[in-house]
Enzyme design. Structure first.
Site, PDB file in Angstrom:
ATOM      1  N   THR A 179       0.853  -1.198   0.000  1.00 46.38           N
ATOM      2  CA  THR A 179       0.000   0.000   0.000  1.00 46.38           C
ATOM      3  C   THR A 179       0.883   1.240   0.000  1.00 46.38           C
ATOM      4  O   THR A 179       0.696   2.165  -0.799  1.00 46.38           O
ATOM      5  CB  THR A 179      -0.921  -0.005   1.235  1.00 46.38           C
ATOM      6  OG1 THR A 179      -1.766  -1.160   1.145  1.00 46.38           O
ATOM      7  CG2 THR A 179      -1.777   1.240   1.320  1.00 46.38           C
TER       8      THR A 179
ATOM      9  N   ASN B 103      -5.386  -9.625  -8.079  1.00 50.40           N
ATOM     10  CA  ASN B 103      -5.629 -10.298  -6.804  1.00 50.40           C
ATOM     11  C   ASN B 103      -7.025 -10.908  -6.690  1.00 50.40           C
ATOM     12  O   ASN B 103      -7.238 -11.808  -5.906  1.00 50.40           O
ATOM     13  CB  ASN B 103      -5.398  -9.336  -5.630  1.00 50.40           C
ATOM     14  CG  ASN B 103      -6.121  -8.032  -5.799  1.00 50.40           C
ATOM     15  OD1 ASN B 103      -5.966  -7.341  -6.800  1.00 50.40           O
ATOM     16  ND2 ASN B 103      -6.934  -7.681  -4.822  1.00 50.40           N
TER      17      ASN B 103
ATOM     18  N   ALA C  71       5.642  -8.575   1.999  1.00 51.76           N
ATOM     19  CA  ALA C  71       6.201  -9.857   2.443  1.00 51.76           C
ATOM     20  C   ALA C  71       5.148 -10.864   2.905  1.00 51.76           C
ATOM     21  O   ALA C  71       5.314 -12.070   2.731  1.00 51.76           O
ATOM     22  CB  ALA C  71       7.208  -9.614   3.570  1.00 51.76           C
ATOM     23  N   HIS C  72       4.045 -10.373   3.489  1.00 49.21           N
ATOM     24  CA  HIS C  72       3.087 -11.328   4.067  1.00 49.21           C
ATOM     25  C   HIS C  72       2.316 -12.131   3.030  1.00 49.21           C
ATOM     26  O   HIS C  72       1.610 -13.072   3.366  1.00 49.21           O
ATOM     27  CB  HIS C  72       2.119 -10.620   5.036  1.00 49.21           C
ATOM     28  CG  HIS C  72       1.133  -9.707   4.387  1.00 49.21           C
ATOM     29  ND1 HIS C  72      -0.200 -10.007   4.307  1.00 49.21           N
ATOM     30  CD2 HIS C  72       1.271  -8.500   3.804  1.00 49.21           C
ATOM     31  CE1 HIS C  72      -0.847  -9.007   3.716  1.00 49.21           C
ATOM     32  NE2 HIS C  72       0.028  -8.082   3.404  1.00 49.21           N
TER      33      HIS C  72
ATOM     34  N   THR D 163      12.665   4.905  10.857  1.00 48.05           N
ATOM     35  CA  THR D 163      13.547   3.775  11.157  1.00 48.05           C
ATOM     36  C   THR D 163      13.019   2.510  10.484  1.00 48.05           C
ATOM     37  O   THR D 163      11.826   2.204  10.566  1.00 48.05           O
ATOM     38  CB  THR D 163      13.611   3.553  12.689  1.00 48.05           C
ATOM     39  OG1 THR D 163      14.029   4.772  13.280  1.00 48.05           O
ATOM     40  CG2 THR D 163      14.570   2.437  13.053  1.00 48.05           C
TER      41      THR D 163
ATOM     42  N   CYS E 204     -16.981  -3.375   1.441  1.00 50.67           N
ATOM     43  CA  CYS E 204     -17.995  -2.704   2.239  1.00 50.67           C
ATOM     44  C   CYS E 204     -17.678  -1.208   2.281  1.00 50.67           C
ATOM     45  O   CYS E 204     -16.663  -0.785   2.830  1.00 50.67           O
ATOM     46  CB  CYS E 204     -18.022  -3.279   3.648  1.00 50.67           C
ATOM     47  SG  CYS E 204     -19.439  -2.719   4.560  1.00 50.67           S
TER      48      CYS E 204
END
Ligand SMILES: Cc1ncc(COP(=O)(O)O)c(C=O)c1O
Length: 395
Positions: free
Chosen positions: A72, A155, A209-210, A246, A334
């Site tokens: 995102t 997706n 990564a997820h 960071t 939604c």
């Protein structure tokens, strides 16, 4: 109750080896990579090693990988950042973007925000499979076109776009400053499709990564050397001054480890999932009357099987499936308390009523034939029940 997870496109579990690689960076090796002392340098060295691994994986250069919080953020930085940098170089001129209508909301809404600020947008058409038209891309490019954005693999419906050909079209018309840029959201493609940024002439691509067995809250933007972006967060000069803040060191280590695991077992896994997916699609479309595959039958991501089931509402099917221990997803979103049909399906010409009956199953490492058979059998019963309850449905 049996539990079957078929929502890997939403997120995937962290691989044990990934977790193990990350663990020291939460406590023993906790340094801030921007500190000059040895704690900091230890963290920096591990982070830079990860950056190199990621860059090598995509045939990129290390300085072209910008770590951030996920796709995102990467897509926001790519699209807004490119437009703002172009505006600085071209004061008083109006920027133009070419965008596919089947982008994830993080690209779509970013583009809509820019449109509200007066940026001109050309929306690409897609055919009924969700494929963009190469001729339209070529014909839409103007002198002020800053960026062309086309998702790598969708997706919701899994359709894979002709990225190589799009890259070639754009490469051939670039001006001296390198515009237009080619941006692609590669979130769902990273683990199953080969991405070679040089070969495909990609300027910007995003990943999280997820989606490939890494941790949540970390991703990267590939930003080709020479591409101008305006940073979106003010603060430090981290990540080549493109992303202040960071860095998420444990997350970055985990991301690189997850990519390394893809390298070692991806082809076999991709073939395994394709075969499971195709058997599942065959079963669903032959056993459930009027069930229709959405997206392209061959040019599709190995892990995505998506359908419309006229007469059965998507959210209702999801709830019934969940009561049987099966996790899937629907394309509806939604918005203000109302279910909106998927913009992806509408762009592909699916009627709103049919789009409300969409369902996506996304396969992953724990998916097997037996579980898909169980899912298919349950889905057939659920659809039958929902249709019987629907006075508007005509068999
Ligand atoms: C194609 C695509 N792009 C972008 C995203 C956003 O990823 P994240 O939520 O990790 O920022 C997703 C997540 O579902 C996605 O599937």
């Amino acid at each position: 109750m049996k539990k079957i997870y078929l929502d890997y496109a939403a997120t995937s579990p962290v691989e044990p080896q990934v977790l193990k690689a990350m663990e020291p960076y939460f406590n023993r090796k906790f340094g801030n990579p921007n500190s000059v002392h040895s704690w900091g340098q230890e963290a920096r060295s591990a982070m830079e090693q990860s950056r190199k691994q990621v860059a090598d994986f995509f045939k990129a250069q290390t300085q072209e990988i910008i770590f951030l919080s996920g796709a995102t953020e990467a897509n926001n930085l790519a699209v807004k950042g490119a437009v703002q940098a172009w505006q600085k170089q071209n004061p008083g001129k109006t920027a133009h973007l070419i965008v596919s209508p089947i982008e994830h909301h993080c690209v779509l809404d970013t583009v809509l925000g820019l449109k509200n600020q007066g940026i001109k947008i050309t929306w690409l058409k897609t055919d009924k499979y969700g494929l963009v038209d190469l001729k339209q891309i070529k014909n839409s490019i103007q002198k002020n076109t800053v960026l062309v954005s086309v998702i790598f693999g969708n997706n919701e419906v899994g359709t894979i776009q002709p990225i190589l050909k799009i890259g070639e079209i754009i490469k051939n018309v670039k001006n001296k400053q390198g515009y237009p840029y080619f941006h692609t959201d590669a979130v769902q493609a990273v683990q199953y499709l080969k991405i070679n940024v040089k070969l495909m002439a990609i300027d910007l691509f995003s990943a999280s990564a997820h989606k490939f067995y890494g941790p949540k809250g970390v991703g990267f933007l590939f930003c080709k050397k020479g591409v101008s972006l305006n940073k979106q967060l003010q603060g430090g000069s981290q990540e080549h001054n493109l992303r202040a803040g960071t860095e998420n060191v444990p997350g970055i280590i985990g991301l690189a480890k997850a990519l390394e695991l893809i390298k070692t077992n991806n082809f076999k896994e991709s073939q395994r999932l394709k075969s499971l997916r195709d058997d599942f699609i065959e079963k669903i479309t032959t056993t459930i009357p009027k069930a229709k595959l959405t997206g392209h039958s061959q040019k599709r991501l190995p892990h995505i099987a998506s359908f419309v089931m006229p007469g059965a509402e998507g959210e209702a099917m999801l709830l019934h499936l969940d009561s049987k221990g099966i996790a899937a997803s629907s394309g509806s979103a939604c918005t203000s308390g109302k279910l909106e049909p998927s913009h992806v399906l509408l762009s592909m010409g699916v009627k709103p009523e049919a789009a409300h009956s969409s369902l996506r199953f996304s396969l992953g490492k724990n998916t097997n034939k037996r579980d898909l058979e169980y899912t298919g059998e349950n889905l057939a019963k659920i659809v039958k029940t929902l249709r019987q309850m629907n006075p508007l449905y005509k068999a």
